[in-house]
Scaffold this active site. Structure first.
Site, PDB file in Angstrom:
ATOM      1  N   GLU A 158       0.885  -1.072  -0.186  1.00  0.00           N
ATOM      2  CA  GLU A 158      -0.038   0.111  -0.177  1.00  0.00           C
ATOM      3  C   GLU A 158       1.095   1.104   0.037  1.00  0.00           C
ATOM      4  O   GLU A 158       1.474   1.558   1.058  1.00  0.00           O
ATOM      5  CB  GLU A 158      -0.949   0.101   1.299  1.00  0.00           C
TER       6      GLU A 158
ATOM      7  N   CYS B  20      -4.166   7.007   5.818  1.00  0.00           N
ATOM      8  CA  CYS B  20      -4.118   6.576   4.337  1.00  0.00           C
ATOM      9  C   CYS B  20      -5.218   7.005   3.563  1.00  0.00           C
ATOM     10  O   CYS B  20      -5.309   7.023   2.265  1.00  0.00           O
ATOM     11  CB  CYS B  20      -3.678   5.258   4.094  1.00  0.00           C
TER      12      CYS B  20
END
Length: 509
Positions: free
Chosen positions: A245, A282
Site C-alpha cells: 500500500e 491513508c
C-alpha cells in the site's frame, strides 16, 4: 562495523528517549528468517493457529495499559486513539481465528472422475496451502493495526505463514513489546518463538526482501519506499508477491445538487475527515471537487470555519513534519492556487491544518499543477472548483489509482434520479472502495471490506483489511489421481476436518 543503535524518539520534542535495540546485520536477518522458516510446521494444525491468534489477542489486551503508554510516547497519537486502535487489532486477530476455524479460506474443490465429459475429467482435488515466510513492513501511522501484530501479521499467521517484521523506526520500543507478547502467546501453544521475527534498520529491510526463504511481503508506507521494495521483490532470482500500500489521494466529488442541498454540512464533515489524526490516515480525502456557485461557496465557508477552529497537532516524526511543510510550500507557491486557511507550522513541533483551492481548468491538462494530484501526508486537502460535469470528469480522468473515492449526492440523486449511478461507475475505475454520502476515514474490519486499489494505491488487487486478506499468503495446488490414503485430510472424501467444499460443482457447507 558495529550496527547503529535504534532509539525511541519523542515526536513532541524530537529528542531521543532511550536506546531500544541495534540495527540488524545481514547475519541477524538471515537468522530471523531461518528461525521463521523452521517454525512453519508448528502452524500446520489449524486448531493450534486459531488458539494462538486468540491468545495473542487476549495477551495484547491484558497488556493494554503498558502498550498504549509506550505507543503514545513514540507517536503522540494520544491514549484515546491508541486504545481504540489496540482494540481493533485484538478484534482483527480474533476475527482471523474464526476464519481459520471455519476453513472456507482453503477453497476445497473436488472433481470425481467423469469419462462422459469432453475432455474426460480425472480425479482432481484442489485446495490452498501457505506460501512460507512472509516479510511484514510496519506502517508509521498505525503502530498497532498495521504494525507488528497488525493485519499483515494476523492474516499471514492465519494462513499458516510465519512472519519476520521489519519494525518502523517511529515506534521501535512498542514493536519490541508487541513482538514479545506475540511470542509468549505462541509459546503457550508449543509454537516456537521464531514464528514472529523482528528486525530493525533500513538495510535490514532490504536484506529481508532479498532473502531466498522469504516467500511474500506486505508493506504499508510511501510510494518511494514501497516501489523500491516492490522492484527488489521482482528483481530476485525467484520473484515473490509484494502486496504494498503506497499512497492515495482519495478524491471526493460533490455534485451541484448536493452542495445546494447541504453544502454547509458537507464542509463540516470534510473538515473532520481531513484533520482526523492530524491528517495522517491513508484514506484522508486529499482532493475534493466542489461546484462553482452558491452551494459550493457555502461548503467552502463552512470548511474554512471548521478548519480554522481545529487545533494544531504533532505529526509522527520531524521528517514527516518537514515533508509536510515542504509539500505545502510547493503547492501554495503555484499560480492560481489560493489558501483560504494556510496549513503550516503551528509551533516548533506541531503543524496546523489548512486547505487550498484551485480552478478545475488548471488541472484539466498536464502541467505545473500536477503536484496537486499527489498525496501530501498531513492535515491538508485541495478543493477544486468546477463549472460543469464535463470539467469535473476531465479532472477525475487524470487521477491515479486510489484506495477510496467518494461522492456526495443529493437526496434525489441518492434515490436514483440523476447521474448517481453513472458517477459511481466512473469512480469505480479509480478506487477499491467507493463511498456515497460518507467520508473515507475509518476502515471497518469486516468480511466485505476491501482496502486496496489501482496502482499506486496498492501493488496488487488484494486487500490488507478484512477476512479475504488471508488470500495473499496462499497458493492453490491440485492433486490428480492421488490415492485416498495419500491425500491431505482436507481433500479426502470422508471430510474428517468438516470443511466447507465444492464437490462435482455442488457447494457443501
Amino acid at each position: 562495523m558495529a550496527a547503529a543503535p535504534v532509539w525511541s524518539v519523542d515526536p513532541r520534542t524530537g529528542k531521543q528517549r532511550e536506546q531500544v535495540a541495534v540495527e540488524a546485520t545481514a547475519q541477524e536477518v538471515d537468522e530471523a528468517v531461518r528461525a521463521a522458516h523452521e517454525a512453519r510446521g508448528s502452524l500446520a494444525d489449524r486448531t493450534v493457529r486459531a488458539a494462538f491468534l486468540r491468545t495473542a489477542a487476549d495477551r495484547l489486551q491484558a497488556a493494554g495499559e503498558q502498550l498504549v503508554e509506550a505507543a503514545d510516547a513514540e507517536t503522540a497519537l494520544g491514549p484515546v486513539r491508541l486504545t481504540g486502535e489496540l482494540a481493533r487489532t485484538c478484534y482483527q486477530l480474533r476475527a482471523f481465528a474464526d476464519i481459520v476455524d471455519e476453513g472456507a479460506f482453503l477453497d476445497v474443490v473436488i472433481n470425481h472422475p467423469d469419462d462422459t465429459a469432453t475432455p474426460p475429467i480425472p480425479d482432481l482435488r484442489r485446495y490452498k496451502v501457505p506460501l512460507g515466510v512472509v516479510a511484514v513492513y510496519s506502517a508509521s501511522n498505525f503502530p498497532f493495526a498495521f504494525s507488528v501484530a497488525g493485519g499483515d501479521t494476523a492474516s499471514a499467521l492465519a494462513a499458516g505463514c510465519p512472519v519476520v517484521v521489519k519494525a518502523h523506526p517511529d515506534h521501535p520500543a512498542l514493536s519490541e513489546l508487541v513482538a514479545h507478547v506475540l511470542r509468549t502467546a505462541a509459546a503457550a501453544h508449543g509454537v516456537p518463538a521464531g514464528v514472529v521475527g523482528l528486525v530493525h534498520g533500513f538495510e535490514a529491510g532490504l536484506e529481508l526482501i532479498r532473502h531466498p526463504l522469504v516467500a511474500a511481503a506486505g508493506f504499508t508506507g510511501s510510494v518511494r519506499g514501497g516501489r523500491a521494495l516492490f522492484d527488489a521483490a521482482a528483481a530476485r532470482p525467484v520473484p515473490i508477491p509484494f502486496h504494498g500500500e503506497l499512497g492515495s489521494l482519495n478524491p471526493v466529488l460533490v455534485t451541484e445538487a448536493a452542495a445546494a442541498e447541504r453544502g454547509e454540512a458537507i464542509g463540516t464533515g470534510l473538515a473532520g475527515s481531513m484533520t482526523l489524526g492530524v491528517g495522517q490516515f491513508c484514506v484522508k480525502p486529499g482532493l475534493v471537487l466542489v461546484p462553482s456557485g452558491a452551494g459550493g461557496d457555502n461548503l467552502v465557508k463552512s470548511l474554512t470555519e471548521a478548519v480554522s477552529n481545529s487545533e494544531a497537532g504533532v505529526l509522527l516524526d520531524h521528517r514527516m513534519r518537514d515533508n509536510f511543510l515542504a509539500g505545502v510550500a510547493e503547492r501554495t507557491g503555484l499560480p492560481e492556487v489560493d489558501s483560504p486557511v494556510t496549513p503550516g507550522a503551528g509551533g516548533e513541533h506541531t503543524v496546523s491544518a489548512g486547505f487550498l483551492t484551485v480552478a478545475a481548468s488548471a488541472l484539466a491538462e498536464e502541467g505545473a499543477h500536477d503536484v496537486l494530484l499527489e498525496e501530501c501526508f498531513g492535515p491538508v486537502t485541495v478543493v477544486v472548483r468546477y463549472d460543469d460535469e464535463a470539467e469535473a470528469t476531465r479532472v477525475l480522468s487524470r487521477l491515479p489509482g486510489n484506495l477510496t473515492a467518494t461522492v456526495q449526492l443529493s437526496e434525489e440523486e441518492a434515490a436514483g434520479q440523476g447521474r448517481g449511478a453513472d458517477i459511481l461507475a466512473e469512480l469505480t475505475l479509480l478506487a477499491g472502495r467507493v463511498l456515497v454520502n460518507g467520508w473515507p476515514t475509518g476502515v471497518a474490519v469486516a468480511p466485505a471490506q476491501h482496502h486496496g486499489g489501482p496502482y499506486p494505491a496498492t501493488t496488487s488487487t488484494s486487500t490488507s483489511v478484512g477476512g479475504t486478506a488471508i488470500e495473499r499468503w496462499l497458493r492453490p495446488v491440485a492433486y490428480q489421481g492421488a490415492p485416498e490414503a495419500l491425500l491431505p485430510p482436507e481433500l479426502r472424501d470422508d471430510n474428517p476436518l468438516g470443511l466447507p467444499r465444492r464437490i462435482d460443482g455442488a457447494l457443501e457447507i
